[in-house]
Each structure stands twice: as structure tokens, then as C-alpha cells.
Design a protein around this motif. Sequence first.
Motif, PDB file in Angstrom:
ATOM      1  N   LEU A 174       0.825  -1.210   0.000  1.00 51.65           N
ATOM      2  CA  LEU A 174       0.000   0.000   0.000  1.00 51.65           C
ATOM      3  C   LEU A 174       0.859   1.260   0.000  1.00 51.65           C
ATOM      4  O   LEU A 174       0.512   2.257  -0.639  1.00 51.65           O
ATOM      5  CB  LEU A 174      -0.932   0.001   1.223  1.00 51.65           C
ATOM      6  N   ARG A 175       1.967   1.219   0.719  1.00 51.79           N
ATOM      7  CA  ARG A 175       2.855   2.386   0.760  1.00 51.79           C
ATOM      8  C   ARG A 175       3.364   2.733  -0.636  1.00 51.79           C
ATOM      9  O   ARG A 175       3.497   3.911  -0.991  1.00 51.79           O
ATOM     10  CB  ARG A 175       4.025   2.122   1.703  1.00 51.79           C
ATOM     11  N   ARG A 176       3.621   1.719  -1.424  1.00 49.97           N
ATOM     12  CA  ARG A 176       4.172   1.951  -2.768  1.00 49.97           C
ATOM     13  C   ARG A 176       3.081   2.240  -3.790  1.00 49.97           C
ATOM     14  O   ARG A 176       3.226   3.122  -4.632  1.00 49.97           O
ATOM     15  CB  ARG A 176       4.983   0.729  -3.197  1.00 49.97           C
ATOM     16  N   ARG A 177       1.960   1.513  -3.701  1.00 49.58           N
ATOM     17  CA  ARG A 177       0.950   1.598  -4.749  1.00 49.58           C
ATOM     18  C   ARG A 177      -0.160   2.602  -4.455  1.00 49.58           C
ATOM     19  O   ARG A 177      -0.791   3.117  -5.389  1.00 49.58           O
ATOM     20  CB  ARG A 177       0.305   0.228  -4.980  1.00 49.58           C
ATOM     21  N   ASN A 178      -0.448   2.834  -3.197  1.00 48.98           N
ATOM     22  CA  ASN A 178      -1.591   3.677  -2.857  1.00 48.98           C
ATOM     23  C   ASN A 178      -1.262   4.540  -1.643  1.00 48.98           C
ATOM     24  O   ASN A 178      -1.749   4.302  -0.535  1.00 48.98           O
ATOM     25  CB  ASN A 178      -2.815   2.804  -2.558  1.00 48.98           C
ATOM     26  N   PRO A 179      -0.426   5.555  -1.823  1.00 50.40           N
ATOM     27  CA  PRO A 179       0.006   6.387  -0.691  1.00 50.40           C
ATOM     28  C   PRO A 179      -1.149   7.018   0.079  1.00 50.40           C
ATOM     29  O   PRO A 179      -1.049   7.211   1.292  1.00 50.40           O
ATOM     30  CB  PRO A 179       0.874   7.461  -1.361  1.00 50.40           C
ATOM     31  N   ARG A 180      -2.229   7.348  -0.608  1.00 52.02           N
ATOM     32  CA  ARG A 180      -3.352   7.992   0.083  1.00 52.02           C
ATOM     33  C   ARG A 180      -3.974   7.052   1.110  1.00 52.02           C
ATOM     34  O   ARG A 180      -4.260   7.444   2.251  1.00 52.02           O
ATOM     35  CB  ARG A 180      -4.396   8.441  -0.944  1.00 52.02           C
ATOM     36  N   VAL A 181      -4.190   5.809   0.719  1.00 57.05           N
ATOM     37  CA  VAL A 181      -4.712   4.824   1.670  1.00 57.05           C
ATOM     38  C   VAL A 181      -3.692   4.578   2.772  1.00 57.05           C
ATOM     39  O   VAL A 181      -4.037   4.468   3.951  1.00 57.05           O
ATOM     40  CB  VAL A 181      -5.059   3.507   0.941  1.00 57.05           C
ATOM     41  N   TYR A 182      -2.431   4.483   2.404  1.00 61.72           N
ATOM     42  CA  TYR A 182      -1.363   4.227   3.371  1.00 61.72           C
ATOM     43  C   TYR A 182      -1.360   5.283   4.477  1.00 61.72           C
ATOM     44  O   TYR A 182      -1.188   4.957   5.653  1.00 61.72           O
ATOM     45  CB  TYR A 182      -0.018   4.201   2.652  1.00 61.72           C
ATOM     46  N   GLU A 183      -1.563   6.541   4.102  1.00 66.34           N
ATOM     47  CA  GLU A 183      -1.563   7.616   5.093  1.00 66.34           C
ATOM     48  C   GLU A 183      -2.718   7.493   6.073  1.00 66.34           C
ATOM     49  O   GLU A 183      -2.651   7.989   7.190  1.00 66.34           O
ATOM     50  CB  GLU A 183      -1.609   8.975   4.391  1.00 66.34           C
ATOM     51  N   GLN A 184      -3.803   6.836   5.662  1.00 64.98           N
ATOM     52  CA  GLN A 184      -4.978   6.693   6.523  1.00 64.98           C
ATOM     53  C   GLN A 184      -4.806   5.620   7.594  1.00 64.98           C
ATOM     54  O   GLN A 184      -5.553   5.600   8.570  1.00 64.98           O
ATOM     55  CB  GLN A 184      -6.190   6.316   5.660  1.00 64.98           C
ATOM     56  N   ILE A 185      -3.877   4.704   7.374  1.00 68.32           N
ATOM     57  CA  ILE A 185      -3.758   3.539   8.249  1.00 68.32           C
ATOM     58  C   ILE A 185      -3.553   3.961   9.708  1.00 68.32           C
ATOM     59  O   ILE A 185      -2.614   4.674  10.044  1.00 68.32           O
ATOM     60  CB  ILE A 185      -2.594   2.639   7.784  1.00 68.32           C
ATOM     61  N   GLY A 186      -4.471   3.506  10.542  1.00 69.15           N
ATOM     62  CA  GLY A 186      -4.405   3.827  11.963  1.00 69.15           C
ATOM     63  C   GLY A 186      -4.904   5.204  12.328  1.00 69.15           C
ATOM     64  O   GLY A 186      -4.873   5.589  13.504  1.00 69.15           O
ATOM     65  N   HIS A 187      -5.398   5.979  11.345  1.00 69.01           N
ATOM     66  CA  HIS A 187      -5.829   7.351  11.594  1.00 69.01           C
ATOM     67  C   HIS A 187      -7.254   7.600  11.112  1.00 69.01           C
ATOM     68  O   HIS A 187      -7.661   8.748  10.962  1.00 69.01           O
ATOM     69  CB  HIS A 187      -4.890   8.339  10.889  1.00 69.01           C
ATOM     70  N   GLY A 188      -8.005   6.539  10.867  1.00 70.79           N
ATOM     71  CA  GLY A 188      -9.328   6.704  10.268  1.00 70.79           C
ATOM     72  C   GLY A 188     -10.283   7.543  11.073  1.00 70.79           C
ATOM     73  O   GLY A 188     -11.051   8.336  10.533  1.00 70.79           O
ATOM     74  N   ALA A 189     -10.273   7.396  12.380  1.00 71.92           N
ATOM     75  CA  ALA A 189     -11.206   8.145  13.218  1.00 71.92           C
ATOM     76  C   ALA A 189     -10.906   9.636  13.207  1.00 71.92           C
ATOM     77  O   ALA A 189     -11.784  10.462  13.418  1.00 71.92           O
ATOM     78  CB  ALA A 189     -11.173   7.621  14.652  1.00 71.92           C
ATOM     79  N   GLU A 190      -9.639   9.978  12.944  1.00 68.79           N
ATOM     80  CA  GLU A 190      -9.271  11.396  12.901  1.00 68.79           C
ATOM     81  C   GLU A 190      -9.813  12.055  11.640  1.00 68.79           C
ATOM     82  O   GLU A 190     -10.186  13.219  11.641  1.00 68.79           O
ATOM     83  CB  GLU A 190      -7.746  11.510  12.950  1.00 68.79           C
ATOM     84  N   GLU A 191      -9.856  11.269  10.540  1.00 69.31           N
ATOM     85  CA  GLU A 191     -10.342  11.814   9.284  1.00 69.31           C
ATOM     86  C   GLU A 191     -11.862  11.849   9.237  1.00 69.31           C
ATOM     87  O   GLU A 191     -12.462  12.704   8.628  1.00 69.31           O
ATOM     88  CB  GLU A 191      -9.814  10.959   8.121  1.00 69.31           C
ATOM     89  N   HIS A 192     -12.492  10.843   9.860  1.00 70.46           N
ATOM     90  CA  HIS A 192     -13.937  10.726   9.806  1.00 70.46           C
ATOM     91  C   HIS A 192     -14.497  10.580  11.210  1.00 70.46           C
ATOM     92  O   HIS A 192     -14.898   9.509  11.624  1.00 70.46           O
ATOM     93  CB  HIS A 192     -14.346   9.503   8.973  1.00 70.46           C
ATOM     94  N   PRO A 193     -14.488  11.639  11.995  1.00 69.90           N
ATOM     95  CA  PRO A 193     -14.894  11.531  13.396  1.00 69.90           C
ATOM     96  C   PRO A 193     -16.362  11.190  13.557  1.00 69.90           C
ATOM     97  O   PRO A 193     -17.198  11.561  12.756  1.00 69.90           O
ATOM     98  CB  PRO A 193     -14.576  12.922  13.960  1.00 69.90           C
TER      99      PRO A 193
END
Length: 519
Positions: A496-515
Motif C-alpha cells: 500500500l505504501r508503494r501503490r496507494n500512498p493515500r490509503v497508506y496515510e490513513q492507516i491507523g488514523h481513520g477516526a481522525e479523518e472521519h470523526p
Amino acid sequence: MTSTESTAAGAATTGAAATTGAGTTGAGASRRRLGVPAVTIMIIAASAPLTVLAGGVTTAFAVTGVIGVPLSYLLLGLVLAVFAVGYAAMSRYVVNAGAFYAYIAQGLGRPLGVGSSLVALVSYNAMQIGIYGLFGFTVSSQLAVWFGISVPWWVPVLVGIAVVGVLGVNRVDLSAKVLGILVVLEFVVVIVFDVASFAVAPEGPSVAALDPANLFVPGIGAVLAFGIAAFMGFESAAIYGEESKDPKRTVARATYLAVGIIALFYMVSAWAMTVGIGPSAVIGESATQGPDLIFDFMALHLGQIVADLGHVLFITSLFAALVSFHNAVARYFFSLGREGVLPAALGRVRERSGAPAVGSLTQTVLAVVVVAVFAIAGASWVPPEGLPTELFPVLTLFTWLTNAGALGLVLLMTVVSIAVIGFFRRHRDADAGPWSRVIAPALAAVALATVLVLIIANFTVLLTSDPTAPATATTFILPAIVIVPGLIGIVWGLVLRRRNPRVYEQIGHGAEEHPNELG
């Protein structure tokens, strides 16, 4: 970009939206319904007090031959209380239904976070589905005893799966209320047993079970391996953080409260068993009678009606654990779907209840499939010499999966302890002292790693209840079922880090983006 990657990217970039038959992804206002008592009940329900006393304690006595089993619960409680220091401190900064997954992702890096998420999914599913084996056997047996009705073990299991599934797609506080009633009743019947045990005391009020010299013996490894399973569900407080009224306080308070109650309650109840049966007889009687030990004791000293009530509450104890673990699995699926690590559909919630409906339905389907496989396999099962064929779901489905799940969850707690240190190293401005940042997590990591090694070393004993049994393929396959997905997850995180950086950045931070999307 593949279709899978497109789905993942969509989950990472879409915060509200897409109403479907299953519900919505990220829709709805905040639905924080759970306070400290409700979350504490969820944790205790997962540990199933009556199940631990009837099944776990008697098995520990029978297999290990160690009279100091009661003291082990206090020792493990102290270890988990130290673990909870860093865990609770981090919970003030990380609020995510993925809990351990999010903690590890933010403390040790996203690839390890993805790996841990798959370990958690497999472990919680194993615990939940495994309990169905004991549930089906117990209900089937009692129907035969009470009403003369003979039904296969898998019939009550399918009914149980349906009821748990209905609760799973409805409001989480409905589950909390149901569990609350069941847990209170469990506590009442165990307390009655405790009081009767101390009153009967055929060998007097012995404190031999609380003597450290009777615990720190060669069998302590197996004792701790059995005992840690009594605390499973420990993560539940953080899992419900997004649905708590005040996550920064609720998670910590519920965690400490649950650990304290569980440790003291199990220590006293296991001690009461040694007093009521007699320290010289409890090991032999546990080996002979197993879970029936406490119910036969109730029938003899309190009357058959109390014993029958105990059997009913034993069944409801198992049901409460099933509901609690089901909810945990559903929220893991939700968190990973929301962040794009798994298919985005898993991140959908039911609009009316705010429950993670697709995650709940997915867990229900998995349970049906696994139970069906074991039901088919059981038709041709040949039991060990001297054992009835009716024990198939207990000796296979229950024993295999719950022990594998416990191993996975101890592994996760060990890694989380290290992740806490990593998190606070990255966030030096966080309001936490040296004890919470480093000392307590380091001590917890060492202690939990020791318990993990003991579980692995005694895994054959846990599966067979026979200290002399040789290792089999199952001894190695079951731990691999838990550990290998973690390695696959790490690789997937790197992809995911190589192919889909946007998803990679979300990992472990989903609640912060979509409270406030859940609950």
C-alpha cells in the motif's frame, strides 16, 4: 490501478456518503452512548465469569496439578494493570475502533499496524467462533437432561449465531444492556457458590491456594497460560472509544476497573473452590468432574434448583462472551474498511443504529461457515479412548480456536506495550510522565513476552489437557493460523505504501479523518 486498489482509495477519500441497503459509510452525527459502566460490562462479559470458574479454573487445576491457581489471577491482573498504564495513557490521544491496530500503527509504523490488524481479526474471530463449540455442546446436553430432547450440537449454535447477529446490527447500548443483565446474574450465582464453599469448608478455611510457594513451581507456565485466557476482551474499552461518552476518560477508567474486578473476583472464586472442595481433593475432583464440579457442588449443598439455575447462567455466560467478541470483530472490520486496508464496504454502518452492519454480517457469515465445516467433520470423528463423541465440539472447535485466539491476543498486547513507547517518543509534547511513557510499558512488554513464551511452550498441554501428550500438526498449525496473517499484513502494508500512498496515510488514523461515524 487494480479494482482492489480503487476500492481502497475510495474508502480513504470518502468521508460521508453512499447510502446503501446496509447503511452508510461515515454518515450520521455523533452517537456516543456508552459510559464507564457499560464499557466495563463489555470487557467483563468477554471474560465470561461463570465460564472461567466452571471451565477455566477446573481445567487449570486438573491439567497442571498446581494448587496455587487462584494466586495466578492476581499476578496476571497486576501484569495487565501495568500494561494498562501506557495503554490508557495512549488512549487519550488515539481513539479508534481498531484499538490495538491503531495503537501499533501510530507507535511502530503503518506496516506493523496492518499486520497487527490481521492478527487481531483472526484472534477475535477464533475466540468468538471457538466459544460456539462449548455453547452448542452445553445447550444440547442440557436439553437432553431437562427435556429429553436430543439435538445435534450445531443446531443451538445456528440459533445462537442468528441472535448474536441481530444484536450486532442494532444499537451497541442494546447489547450493553443485555450483557449487563447477564453479567450481574453470573456474579450473583458465583458469589452464592463462593459463600457456600467457605461455609462448607471440609478441611477448614485453608489459605494454601494463596501461598506463593504453591504457585511458583514447575507447572507455573501452564497455569499462567490457562489464566491469561480469563482476561481476554481486555481491549474492548479502546474498541468502544468512538462510541463512549468521554473517550479520554472512559477507556482508562473502564480498563482499570475491569482488570481489578476480574483479577480479584477470579482469585477469590478459585480460592473458594479449593476451600469448598478441599485443598487435598480439588485437583482430583477437577480432573474427574470438569465443569460439572461447581454444579454438582451446588446441587449437593444448595439444592437442584440452584444447580439448574447455575447451568442456565453458564449458557448465558457463554452467550454474553459471544456477543462481546462479535462486537469487537465487527468494529475491527469497520475500522479497516473505513481506512481502505480492507474492502470499503466493511466501513458501512447501519443508518438507524449506527452499528457496523457490514462488519457484523461478515462475522456472522464466517461463524456459519466455520461451524458448518466442523459439523461436517464431526460426523466421522473418532474420539480419544474413553471419551464420548458428544465432546467433539469442545475438544476441537472450542479448544483449538480459543487457545489460538488467546495466543494471538497476548502477542498483540506485547507489541502494543512496545508501541506505547514508540508513540510517546514521537510525541514528546504529550502530557504523560516517564512511568506512563516508558517504565510501565517496558515492564509490561517483558512480562507479557514471558507469558507468550509460556503459552507457546505449553501449547500441546492447552490443546490436549495432557502434560505428557506429544506435539502434533495441530500444535504448530494453530499458532501459524494466527501469526502468518500478521506477516502477510506487514507485506500488504508495504504494498500500500508503494501503490496507494493515500490509503497508506490513513492507516491507523481513520477516526481522525472521519470523526463520530460509529455508534
